[in-house]
Design a protein around this motif. Structure first.
Motif, PDB file in Angstrom:
ATOM      1  N   LEU A  22       0.810  -1.260   0.099  1.00 43.45           N
ATOM      2  CA  LEU A  22      -0.111  -0.071   0.087  1.00 43.45           C
ATOM      3  C   LEU A  22       0.936   1.261  -0.135  1.00 43.45           C
ATOM      4  N   GLU A  23       2.234   1.143   0.486  1.00 42.70           N
ATOM      5  CA  GLU A  23       2.868   2.211   0.413  1.00 42.70           C
ATOM      6  C   GLU A  23       3.370   2.540  -0.936  1.00 42.70           C
ATOM      7  N   ASN A  24       3.572   1.502  -1.735  1.00 41.72           N
ATOM      8  CA  ASN A  24       4.184   1.948  -3.158  1.00 41.72           C
ATOM      9  C   ASN A  24       2.827   2.296  -4.038  1.00 41.72           C
ATOM     10  N   HIS A  25       2.725   3.209  -4.708  1.00 39.98           N
ATOM     11  CA  HIS A  25       2.012   3.779  -5.501  1.00 39.98           C
ATOM     12  C   HIS A  25       1.791   3.227  -6.896  1.00 39.98           C
ATOM     13  N   SER A  26       2.660   2.259  -7.105  1.00 40.53           N
ATOM     14  CA  SER A  26       2.671   1.680  -8.411  1.00 40.53           C
ATOM     15  C   SER A  26       1.534   0.497  -8.710  1.00 40.53           C
ATOM     16  N   ARG A  27       0.580   0.977  -9.880  1.00 42.05           N
ATOM     17  CA  ARG A  27      -0.587   0.087  -9.996  1.00 42.05           C
ATOM     18  C   ARG A  27      -0.259  -1.402 -10.241  1.00 42.05           C
ATOM     19  N   GLU A  28       1.023  -1.553 -11.161  1.00 39.33           N
ATOM     20  CA  GLU A  28       1.541  -2.741 -11.403  1.00 39.33           C
ATOM     21  C   GLU A  28       2.244  -3.735 -10.256  1.00 39.33           C
ATOM     22  N   VAL A  29       2.649  -2.764  -9.284  1.00 34.52           N
ATOM     23  CA  VAL A  29       3.200  -3.503  -8.183  1.00 34.52           C
ATOM     24  C   VAL A  29       2.020  -4.390  -7.328  1.00 34.52           C
ATOM     25  N   HIS A  30       1.119  -3.225  -7.138  1.00 35.70           N
ATOM     26  CA  HIS A  30      -0.093  -3.778  -6.423  1.00 35.70           C
ATOM     27  C   HIS A  30      -0.598  -5.049  -6.993  1.00 35.70           C
ATOM     28  N   LYS A  31      -0.700  -4.798  -8.440  1.00 36.37           N
ATOM     29  CA  LYS A  31      -1.475  -6.161  -9.287  1.00 36.37           C
ATOM     30  C   LYS A  31      -0.673  -7.568  -8.950  1.00 36.37           C
TER      31      LYS A  31
END
Length: 311
Positions: free
Chosen positions: A223-232
């Motif tokens: 959640l601290e990372n704002h990259s959508r690819e990382v989230h996915k």
């Protein structure tokens, strides 16, 4: 009520009768078990053959496949033979072996905790991953959870069969399981059940707590990372692990940690089917279908087989 010793065979009442609907369910269970064995054997083969899969995560997955194959092989052949031949007896030694190997499968609790730690390190400390998941640590973890499972299985099998049993030597189950056998004992089993409950807390709740802590850190880091690819990518990987863990732990806690007064043989049998037969099938499906590395290794293997057959 008379007491008989453990030289007399037990009788497994089984899961099905010979009605038409039960015959269909039996064939379905047998198909699922066979598919599970093939799927997990394929996972083991791909992880062993493909160099790209020689990583800590896939090493742990290979151990999971091995445990699932052992669990299915311990239960399903005996259940199928009993149903097809009508000979439902099982010797005390056979019953003890089933208890041992099923409890040995309890090492999967610690294995799943190891897998959650692996994901925690991969997501939260990717640069230190080779150090924090070194082969020495993997070896120690592997020896540790196999040893704990074997020790617990040996103690439970020996302790269970040391009790005198009553005339009603019919086990209302399709395999030998400690909680079910305790209903047949003609002795005070309170101390043993209390000790077994402590073992269940150690082997179920402690690893489960570690898993929750690991995934809490993972969630916070993602959640601290704002990259959508990382989230996915992170949610896709972790959701697969959480599905497997939820199914396994939910069923195991339901079977082994309920008070004796709340037990129902029919419910126990249904839930046991989930964690002994269905969950081993879901593991290769979840990790194969949602994993590009495994699908790539499978395509490579199929291409090699096609090339060999062509030549």
């Amino acid at each position: 009520m008379n007491i008989w010793n453990t030289t007399t065979d037990f009788v497994l009442l089984g899961l099905f009768n010979h009605a038409g609907a039960h015959l269909f369910l039996f064939v379905m269970i047998l198909t699922i078990a066979f598919t599970s064995l093939v799927g997990n054997a394929l996972m083991l083969f791909l992880i062993h053959q493909d160099f790209l899969l020689h990583t800590p995560m896939y090493f742990l997955l290979s151990q999971l496949s091995l445990m699932d194959m052992m669990l299915v092989s311990t239960i399903v052949p005996k259940m199928a033979a009993d149903y097809l031949t009508g000979q439902k007896s099982i010797s005390p030694a056979g019953c003890g072996l089933q208890i041992f190997f099923i409890t040995l499968g309890g090492a999967e609790c610690f294995l799943l905790a190891s897998m959650s730690y692996d994901r925690y390190v991969a997501v939260c400390h990717p640069l230190r991953y080779p150090i924090l998941m070194s082969w020495q640590l993997r070896l120690r973890m592997t020896v540790g959870y196999w040893f704990l499972g074997a020790a617990d299985g040996l103690m439970q099998a020996a302790a269970t069969l040391s009790f005198p049993f009553c005339d009603a030597h019919e086990i209302n189950h399709f395999f030998c399981e400690d909680p079910t056998l305790m209903h047949l004992a003609c002795a005070d089993t309170v101390i043993f059940e209390y000790l077994m409950y402590i073992c269940c807390v150690l082997m179920l709740l402690v690893p489960f707590s570690l898993i929750l802590i690991s995934y809490s850190f993972i969630l916070a880091s993602v959640l601290e990372n704002h990259s959508r690819e990382v989230h996915k990518k992170a949610f896709a990987t972790c959701s697969s692990h959480l599905c497997v863990m939820g199914l396994f732990y939910g069923a195991a806690i339901f079977i082994y940690m309920r008070p004796k007064s709340y037990r129902s043989a029919n419910y126990d049998k249904i839930v046991s089917v989930f964690y002994t037969i269905f969950t081993p099938l879901l593991n290769p499906i979840i990790y194969c279908m949602r994993n590009s590395d495994v699908k790539g290794a499978l395509r490579k293997c199929m291409d090699q087989c096609a090339a060999l057959s062509h030549h």
